[in-house]
Design an enzyme around this catalytic site. Structure first.
Site, PDB file in Angstrom:
ATOM      1  N   ASP A 295       0.865  -1.177   0.000  1.00  0.00           N
ATOM      2  CA  ASP A 295       0.000   0.000   0.000  1.00  0.00           C
ATOM      3  C   ASP A 295       0.906   1.232   0.000  1.00  0.00           C
ATOM      4  OD1 ASP A 295      -1.700   2.126   0.569  1.00  0.00           O
ATOM      5  OD2 ASP A 295      -2.856   1.022   2.064  1.00  0.00           O
ATOM      6  N   VAL A 296       0.816   2.053  -1.035  1.00  0.00           N
ATOM      7  CA  VAL A 296       1.734   3.192  -1.154  1.00  0.00           C
ATOM      8  C   VAL A 296       1.529   4.236  -0.069  1.00  0.00           C
ATOM      9  CG1 VAL A 296       2.102   2.954  -3.649  1.00  0.00           C
ATOM     10  CG2 VAL A 296       0.239   4.420  -2.802  1.00  0.00           C
TER      11      VAL A 296
ATOM     12  N   TYR B  76      -8.371  15.760  -6.707  1.00  0.00           N
ATOM     13  CA  TYR B  76      -7.507  15.229  -7.761  1.00  0.00           C
ATOM     14  C   TYR B  76      -6.670  16.345  -8.380  1.00  0.00           C
ATOM     15  CZ  TYR B  76      -6.090  12.427 -11.807  1.00  0.00           C
ATOM     16  OH  TYR B  76      -5.355  11.748 -12.767  1.00  0.00           O
TER      17      TYR B  76
ATOM     18  N   LYS C  31      -2.571  16.636  -8.119  1.00  0.00           N
ATOM     19  CA  LYS C  31      -1.790  16.513  -9.355  1.00  0.00           C
ATOM     20  C   LYS C  31      -0.981  17.777  -9.642  1.00  0.00           C
ATOM     21  CE  LYS C  31      -2.559  12.270 -10.451  1.00  0.00           C
ATOM     22  NZ  LYS C  31      -1.441  11.298 -10.415  1.00  0.00           N
TER      23      LYS C  31
ATOM     24  N   ASN D 230       3.338   5.857 -10.466  1.00  0.00           N
ATOM     25  CA  ASN D 230       2.082   5.870 -11.196  1.00  0.00           C
ATOM     26  C   ASN D 230       0.834   5.771 -10.329  1.00  0.00           C
ATOM     27  OD1 ASN D 230       0.209   5.153 -13.592  1.00  0.00           O
ATOM     28  ND2 ASN D 230       0.173   3.260 -12.375  1.00  0.00           N
TER      29      ASN D 230
END
Length: 239
Positions: A54-55, A149, A153, A81
């Site tokens: 799990d990142v 988001y 980003k 990614n």
């Protein structure tokens, strides 16, 4: 054998990219939470290293990178990614837990992976490597009701620039690919909700090919930012 570690490798862009690099004969670290799809990708592939992780867990990310180094010997490329679109809502209707979840995956998770990769690339001999961050068209122009988001980003663009600067003297290059409307299962699912007005899409294999092109440059050259999108996508002027 050249090596790459790919986060979010179990589906979509990550999976397509992993399969492309495996076909090219690379040693590929497959990192994602779900182990079953990773094992499916790795089946019969000599160069595949399955890394369930799990990142959002910094310690688990560091351990996964150490495990990969034990198998591959060095880390040439990180394709950073893993990400999540999160909850679509205006800011005042966005639950705070949804905001925190998006930040945890899209920003913290990418920071943890970049940090682990940078440390390995700095310590290995010969020194250096390449980090490719998956940004988004939303790193430049937002969609409606996508505040978490969009903000995360935009933050990845700052991460890319900071890594490029800090890695310059260490032969660690960092670039970013901003992708718009690659045909993945997730986008197909979203398109099915508007069958009369489906969004323009491109084959996800073009993303894999673009990442491969960035990854195979000599370290003296770097694609700093690349925007790859469906040609008819309303990006320019979308506001």
């Amino acid at each position: 054998m050249k090596s790459i570690l790919i986060t979010g490798a179990s589906a979509g862009i990550g999976r397509a990219t992993a399969e492309h690099f495996l076909a090219k004969g690379w040693c590929v670290g497959l990192l994602a939470r779900s182990i079953a799809p990773l094992e499916e990708i790795a089946a019969g592939q000599v160069g595949a290293v399955v890394l369930p992780c799990d990142v959002t867990d910094a310690s688990a990310v560091e351990a996964a990178f150490k495990q990969f180094m034990g198998k591959a010997g060095r880390l040439d490329v990180l394709f950073n990614n893993a990400g999540s679109f999160g909850t679509a809502a205006p800011i005042d209707e966005l639950p705070l837990e949804a905001w925190r979840a998006a930040v945890d995956v899209n920003l913290n998770g990418m920071f943890y992976a970049a940090r682990a990769a940078f440390a390995e690339m700095r310590a290995q001999s010969p020194q250096g490597g390449r980090i490719i961050n998956n940004g988004s068209v939303s790193a430049h122009a937002p969609r409606e009701n996508a505040v978490s988001y969009t903000v995360t980003k935009h933050a990845i663009t700052g991460l890319t620039k900071a890594l490029s600067l800090d890695g310059r003297s260490l032969d660690i290059a960092c670039g970013q690919i901003d992708i718009g409307n690659a045909r993945t299962a997730l986008l197909e699912e979203l398109a099915a909700k508007t069958p009369d007005n489906p969004p323009p899409m491109m084959d996800v294999r073009h993303v894999a090919e673009a990442v491969y092109s960035m990854a195979t440059l000599p370290l003296e050259a770097n694609v700093q930012f690349m925007t790859l999108m469906a040609t008819k996508m309303p990006y320019i002027g979308r506001g």
